[in-house]
Design a protein around this motif. Structure first.
Motif, PDB file in Angstrom:
ATOM      1  N   ILE A 125      65.910 -11.789  53.414  1.00 24.32           N
ATOM      2  CA  ILE A 125      67.168 -11.205  53.911  1.00 24.32           C
ATOM      3  C   ILE A 125      68.347 -11.989  53.330  1.00 24.32           C
ATOM      4  CG2 ILE A 125      68.585 -10.792  55.957  1.00 24.32           C
ATOM      5  CD1 ILE A 125      65.982 -10.496  57.567  1.00 24.32           C
ATOM      6  N   ARG A 126      68.236 -13.285  53.400  1.00 23.52           N
ATOM      7  CA  ARG A 126      69.305 -14.126  52.845  1.00 23.52           C
ATOM      8  C   ARG A 126      69.464 -13.881  51.339  1.00 23.52           C
ATOM      9  NH1 ARG A 126      71.391 -19.407  54.258  1.00 23.52           N
ATOM     10  NH2 ARG A 126      72.373 -20.322  52.439  1.00 23.52           N
TER      11      ARG A 126
ATOM     12  N   HIS B 230      71.100 -10.455  50.543  1.00 25.31           N
ATOM     13  CA  HIS B 230      72.513 -10.266  50.871  1.00 25.31           C
ATOM     14  C   HIS B 230      73.443 -11.170  50.066  1.00 25.31           C
ATOM     15  CE1 HIS B 230      70.713  -8.070  54.246  1.00 25.31           C
ATOM     16  NE2 HIS B 230      71.823  -7.362  54.186  1.00 25.31           N
TER      17      HIS B 230
ATOM     18  N   THR C  72      76.848 -15.408  56.198  1.00 27.80           N
ATOM     19  CA  THR C  72      76.386 -14.091  55.745  1.00 27.80           C
ATOM     20  C   THR C  72      74.884 -13.950  55.945  1.00 27.80           C
ATOM     21  OG1 THR C  72      78.192 -13.899  54.173  1.00 27.80           O
ATOM     22  CG2 THR C  72      76.226 -12.596  53.713  1.00 27.80           C
TER      23      THR C  72
ATOM     24  N   ALA D   4      73.217 -11.270  58.558  1.00 24.77           N
ATOM     25  CA  ALA D   4      72.216 -10.289  58.130  1.00 24.77           C
ATOM     26  C   ALA D   4      70.899 -10.487  58.871  1.00 24.77           C
ATOM     27  CB  ALA D   4      72.013 -10.389  56.620  1.00 24.77           C
ATOM     28  N   ASN D   5      70.532 -11.743  59.075  1.00 22.23           N
ATOM     29  CA  ASN D   5      69.300 -12.011  59.822  1.00 22.23           C
ATOM     30  C   ASN D   5      69.357 -11.427  61.222  1.00 22.23           C
ATOM     31  OD1 ASN D   5      67.487 -13.343  58.184  1.00 22.23           O
ATOM     32  ND2 ASN D   5      68.510 -15.312  58.439  1.00 22.23           N
TER      33      ASN D   5
ATOM     34  N   LEU E 273      68.769  -7.778  61.098  1.00 20.72           N
ATOM     35  CA  LEU E 273      67.489  -7.236  60.619  1.00 20.72           C
ATOM     36  C   LEU E 273      66.259  -7.904  61.215  1.00 20.72           C
ATOM     37  CD1 LEU E 273      68.368  -6.913  56.820  1.00 20.72           C
ATOM     38  CD2 LEU E 273      68.121  -5.061  58.462  1.00 20.72           C
TER      39      LEU E 273
ATOM     40  N   LEU F 168      76.347  -3.544  59.753  1.00 21.37           N
ATOM     41  CA  LEU F 168      76.526  -4.380  58.561  1.00 21.37           C
ATOM     42  C   LEU F 168      77.971  -4.318  58.074  1.00 21.37           C
ATOM     43  CD1 LEU F 168      74.947  -6.088  56.377  1.00 21.37           C
ATOM     44  CD2 LEU F 168      74.719  -3.960  55.098  1.00 21.37           C
TER      45      LEU F 168
ATOM     46  N   THR G 159      79.764 -12.642  64.702  1.00 22.23           N
ATOM     47  CA  THR G 159      79.157 -13.368  63.590  1.00 22.23           C
ATOM     48  C   THR G 159      78.731 -14.760  64.044  1.00 22.23           C
ATOM     49  OG1 THR G 159      79.446 -13.905  61.250  1.00 22.23           O
ATOM     50  CG2 THR G 159      81.323 -14.352  62.706  1.00 22.23           C
TER      51      THR G 159
ATOM     52  N   ILE H 294      80.379  -7.321  56.727  1.00 26.83           N
ATOM     53  CA  ILE H 294      80.101  -8.251  55.632  1.00 26.83           C
ATOM     54  C   ILE H 294      81.217  -8.297  54.580  1.00 26.83           C
ATOM     55  CG2 ILE H 294      78.809  -6.579  54.215  1.00 26.83           C
ATOM     56  CD1 ILE H 294      76.763  -8.914  53.764  1.00 26.83           C
TER      57      ILE H 294
ATOM     58  N   TRP I 241      68.339  -1.780  47.693  1.00 24.71           N
ATOM     59  CA  TRP I 241      67.096  -2.386  48.199  1.00 24.71           C
ATOM     60  C   TRP I 241      65.924  -2.088  47.267  1.00 24.71           C
ATOM     61  CZ3 TRP I 241      65.670  -6.186  51.212  1.00 24.71           C
ATOM     62  CH2 TRP I 241      66.556  -6.670  52.180  1.00 24.71           C
TER      63      TRP I 241
END
Lengths: 452, 585
Positions: free
Chosen positions: B298-299, B302, B335, B339-340, B343, B355, B361, B393, B530
């Motif tokens: 994920i990291r 993104h 970020t 995102a983590n 998801l 997103l 955050t 984001i 993706w």
């Protein structure tokens, strides 16, 4: 093998990564006489302030322009080239950054729509290097000054100027200290400071050789079913193993004691104020590498496609570190290109002049180095190509390229002491190949005006 | 400066979006970059543009294409060829960790390169002896550490006394370790070669342990370890395509979801040939998404997707006192955590809308200062930022600071990034234009300066799309801090843009983000991005059916990104490939 030298090298290794050792210029020639010619390529960016750099076409009879004043004493050995087309770049006329990755390929680039074009084959340094070969296994040596520093673009064509083939960018060495250790290092002692046990070193070498034999066999099998493009990737990998193998085998055959000297200090490769020191160290290493027979082709990238990380204000006299109107945190190459004049002072011209002075010093060093193969000096058997991929930073021109050749007596090929405009970079690539004896090349015909 | 030429075309988006059109062009302008670099106020590329993700037409997959041997495959459900790529640095070190069960000190390898116009990484090419030396030295270090714990490493747990027992132990090791290192069973020839390496080492005087160590060094330098080898096993034909076998699918899954080698469950499934049906693959994807290892992916996605990962090395004007190397790292961490939380884990919604719109955050005190927020204590804390200032984001500092000059914002770079990677519009470099540099004017805002710069008719086409998107972020300075005033004037961040069938009308980045979150174009682009990440190549026409399938699953789930990601594993783009040119069967 000089055991003291080996333990000293180990000492250097133990000094820690990120430091550089220099200079190497007390080197003396230690290998058997070599008649091959040598090529240096220094890849600059952001072009030149043409009115202060470019002499009048024809013989260099008058004084050189302001930016080249330091080259005055060498002008009989120079060829200024300007307004050359670059067939390797098909992007826009003002998109000179995008031409970086193909500047030394000079032929039609690989297809695609990337901003930073990629070559469709080996760059001229590799064509020449393969032809010349090398006893040490290093057919060519490649370094760069701080191109790893941000901001950087991950695209291969943005920060790779030299390629072994399509899709095969050469990763330049970045740390002069590490380069020194790799290039002039040999067998390691069992412990830092201890003398090397030659028997153990030989046994270790034999064991490494068998591992590399295994890796080569794996690569051979691996590529058997692959498609054409993928096979090329594996071929490149195979060549790198063979090169490493030769380097290992030749370790100790070069009299490193005669080629190396104790470094006077350390250089941080991540500190952009140390750029000049890294440059100086790499020029010394390149010259030593050729003097000592390590290689015949050496390249140095002075920046990536934009030069955003190069902080001239930190070391170029006359360029303030920070001033009104700067668009960047420091006076970098890219900023100089777009905004050459600030406060009525043409900083870009000052930097151009500084670089030409650096080239002059490099020529001085080559002239001061003993020649090989009967040549009086190393300069007499060498050609320096001081390249660029852009006309002038202020116009980002991609199709009016300025290059500069320097060679003692034209290396027996070039008619030096002149300024030649027009033509294209592929013609010069052809001439360089011809001059170096790499007659099997893809670059077509040379420029008749350059040949003796 | 980005300029337009007459070749501007908008193409079909995914079927689920109800869009139609014509595919134009192929390839991607520059996955890793986007625009010119800092210090360059607008000089550079621009030109024709192409929205990606089409379902008809002639777009290519990038790099080599076409047929291999006598097999050819065309049509919307004939994915392009896979290109050989070396493990990225993240994949390499993750794999080493999982292979040996420990965390070695990572060596510096060359920086990853863009993988075949995907915008996501591949390991740098190994072309010179110095490159090879890096891997030799790294392998030496890893193997040395590994043999320090033979109980862990060896099937026989310790060094057998008898030579025959030693040989038997090594042979078993080759089978067991080879499976995991090569990510599929070692065949007889390979096994024989490895054993020969071991015996050669012993002949040269090495002890059992030293010979074992040398064999490991060899394995770690082998292409079967260093490269994604799914191209190289005996091909399993499916019509004119090649279907990946179960071991190959195991690797594709593990590197897509975990950025590392398969785990035991995947190896077991592969051994039982249980990774062949879409449901079998989907079930594994579902499992893997619930594993902590998914967080790294994920990291990775993104930070690569919007090209924010270089922010840690950026130098900003010293007047931006809130920007330090530690804060730059915090930007990336924010970020990644944002995102983590979207998801991963039981509280995650997975919704794409969040997103782009969430103002909740996770930041530390240093970054909080830049945002004008308050955080107490150490480490990341959950914070609700001012809704009129932050939404999703695109208003995070990692994106904003990465696409700015050292001392000013850069609307063109921000706009181009959104156009390319949020809307999947490719922009080509125009030819035969001369673009003057943008010079700051003492009485103009950044917006005014850039607006004046884009009046050239040749440039206007693309800049009609780029500039409004970038101007929406005029409230954010060079490091992502909020501002109402720019050069003594009130900031104007409003704008209108038409991009294909998408019409945008907003007063600021918050409004823009909200509209992007609802747009079909962005939903389709997320599918394409993706897919590019998972297969590390740019999609082509033959991937249209796969993208459509992903889009339908995405839509059915109410635009849950997790469903999109998992659904892509069932598509032919993930399970099949077209043979490469020159491939030998």
């Amino acid at each position: 093998m000089n055991k003291w030298e080996l333990s000293r090298r180990q000492l250097l290794r133990d000094l820690g990564l990120g430091a550089a050792c220099l200079p190497l210029l007390n080197a003396s020639v230690s290998k058997a006489a070599d008649v091959k010619k040598n090529l240096f390529i220094v890849a600059a960016t952001e072009g030149y302030r043409a009115s202060n750099w470019q002499p009048a076409d024809g013989a260099l009879t008058g004084p050189l322009p302001k930016s080249c004043v330091a080259l005055e004493k060498h002008k009989a050995d120079l060829i200024f080239l300007h307004t050359m087309a670059n067939k390797a770049f098909t992007g826009c006329g003002a998109c000179g950054h995008g031409a970086y990755g193909t500047a030394y390929y000079t032929l039609a680039p690989k297809g695609g729509t990337g901003e930073y074009a990629e070559p469709n084959g080996a760059t001229l340094d590799q064509v020449i290097a393969k032809s010349l070969g090398s006893d040490s296994g290093r057919i060519s040596f490649h370094a760069a000054t701080q191109i790893q520093l941000p901001p950087s673009n991950g695209g291969p064509g943005h920060n790779h100027a030299f390629w072994t083939g399509a899709g095969q960018p050469i990763n330049p060495e970045l740390d002069p200290y590490k380069t020194y250790a790799d290039m002039f290092g040999g067998a390691k002692p069992a412990a830092p400071g201890m003398p090397v046990d030659d028997t153990a070193a030989k046994a270790m070498l034999a064991r490494k050789q068998s591992i590399l034999d295994f890796v080569k066999g794996s690569l051979d099998r691996f590529k058997m079913r692959l498609g054409t493009d993928d096979r090329a990737i594996v071929d490149g990998h195979f060549s790198s193993i063979r090169e490493l193998e030769q380097q290992l085998m030749s370790a100790g055959t070069i009299n490193t004691g005669a080629c190396a000297s104790m470094p006077p200090g350390m250089i941080s490769i991540t500190d952009n104020t140390q750029y000049e020191k890294i440059y100086d160290a790499y020029i010394d290493i390149m010259i030593s590498a050729i003097r000592c027979g390590v290689t015949h082709v050496a390249t140095l990238q002075l920046a990536d496609a934009t030069g955003d990380s190069v902080n001239f204000g930190a070391y170029v006299p006359g360029v303030p570190a920070k001033g009104t109107g700067y668009k960047t945190a420091f006076r970098n190459w890219h900023d100089l290109g777009h905004n050459p004049v600030l406060g009525g002072v043409d900083h870009k011209q000052i930097v151009d002049q500084w670089w030409m002075a650096k080239l002059s010093v490099m020529i001085d060093k080559l002239k001061a180095s003993p020649g090989v193969g009967g040549a009086a000096t190393l300069f007499d058997s060498s050609v320096v190509l001081w390249g660029n991929h852009m006309h002038e930073g202020s116009d980002h021109g991609s199709q009016a390229i300025p290059w500069l050749l320097a060679s003692g007596g034209g290396a027996g090929y070039f008619k030096t002491g002149q300024c030649v405009g027009g033509g294209n970079t592929a013609m010069v690539a052809a001439d360089l190949c011809n001059a170096m004896g790499a007659t099997m090349h893809p670059f077509g015909s040379g420029n008749p005006a350059l040949k003796k | 400066m980005f300029c337009v030429n007459a070749r501007f075309r908008i193409v079909a988006l995914l079927m689920a979006a109800g869009c139609t059109g014509t595919v134009g062009g192929s390839g991607r302008s520059n996955g890793a970059g986007g625009g010119d670099n800092s210090g360059d106020n607008g000089n550079g590329a621009g030109g024709s543009s192409t929205t990606r993700g089409g379902n008809t037409g002639t777009g290519g997959a990038g790099g080599s294409g076409g047929s291999g041997g006598t097999m050819t495959a065309t049509g919307p459900d004939a994915p392009g060829p896979v290109q050989l790529r070396r493990l990225t640095n993240l994949e390499y070190w993750n794999t080493i960790h999982d292979l040996f069960g420990s965390s070695p000190t990572a060596s510096d390898f060359n920086k990853d390169l863009d993988a075949f116009q995907s915008g996501f990484g591949r390991g740098a090419a190994i072309t010179k002896g110095t490159d090879a030396r890096m891997f030799m030295d790294a392998s030496d270090g890893i193997a040395t550490a590994a043999v320090s714990n033979l109980t862990m490493l060896l099937p026989c747990k310790s060094v057998p006394a008898a030579a025959a027992d030693q040989d038997a132990c090594i042979k078993q090791f080759i089978t067991d370790f080879g499976l995991r290192a090569y990510r599929r069973p070692v065949n007889a020839d390979e096994s024989s070669d490895l054993f020969a390496l071991y015996t050669k080492q012993k002949m040269l005087g090495a002890s059992f342990t030293d010979a074992l160590q040398s064999m490991i060094v060899g394995i770690l330098q082998s292409p079967y370890f260093l490269y994604r080898w799914e191209l190289n096993t005996a091909p399993q034909k499916d019509g004119n395509l090649i279907k990946f076998n179960s071991y190959e699918i195991a690797s594709r899954l593990s590197y897509a979801f975990w950025s590392t080698m398969p785990d035991k469950t995947l190896f077991d499934a592969a051994a039982g040939n249980q990774l062949q049906t879409p449901d079998q693959i989907f079930a594994q994807a579902q499992r893997m998404m619930g594993d902590d290892k998914f967080k790294q992916t994920i990291r990775s996605f993104h930070l690569q997707w919007l090209n924010g990962e270089d922010v840690t090395g950026l130098q900003k004007d010293p007047t931006y006192t809130t920007f330090t190397p530690a804060v730059a790292q915090s930007m990336l961490d924010e970020t990644a955590e944002f995102a983590n939380r979207l998801l991963f884990g039981p509280q995650a919604t997975g919704k794409m809308d969040a997103l782009f719109t969430s103002n909740v955050t996770w930041i530390d005190a240093g970054l909080a200062k830049l945002y004008g927020a308050s955080v107490t204590g150490t480490g990341q804390q959950q914070v609700t930022l001012k809704p009129e200032q932050r939404a999703g984001i695109l208003t995070q500092a990692s994106f904003l600071a990465a696409h700015a000059n050292p001392d000013s914002d850069h609307p063109v770079r921000r706009g181009v990034e959104i156009l390319r990677h949020v809307l999947c519009v490719d922009i080509e470099i125009p030819k035969d234009i001369m673009v003057p540099p943008v010079m700051p004017q003492p009485d103009q805002t950044t917006r005014e300066t850039f607006t004046a710069h884009s009046v050239d008719p040749k440039c206007a086409g693309c800049h009609q799309m780029i500039d409004p998107l970038g101007f929406a972020f005029e409230h954010y300075d060079a490091v992502g801090g909020w501002r109402d005033i720019d050069n003594k004037k009130m900031v104007d961040s409003s704008g209108k843009a038409t991009i294909g069938t998408l019409s945008l009308d907003f007063k600021d980045a918050i409004g823009l983000s909200q509209q992007l979150a609802k747009s079909d174009e962005v939903k389709n682009c997320m599918g394409a991005e993706w897919l590019r990440f998972m297969i590390r190549r740019h999609e082509g026409d033959g991937d249209a059916a796969s993208l459509k399938a992903g889009s339908m699953a995405f839509s059915s789930s109410g635009y849950d990104l997790r469903e999109l990601i998992m659904s892509l594993t069932k598509t032919k783009a993930f399970t099949h490939r077209t043979p490469s040119v020159g491939e030998v069967f």
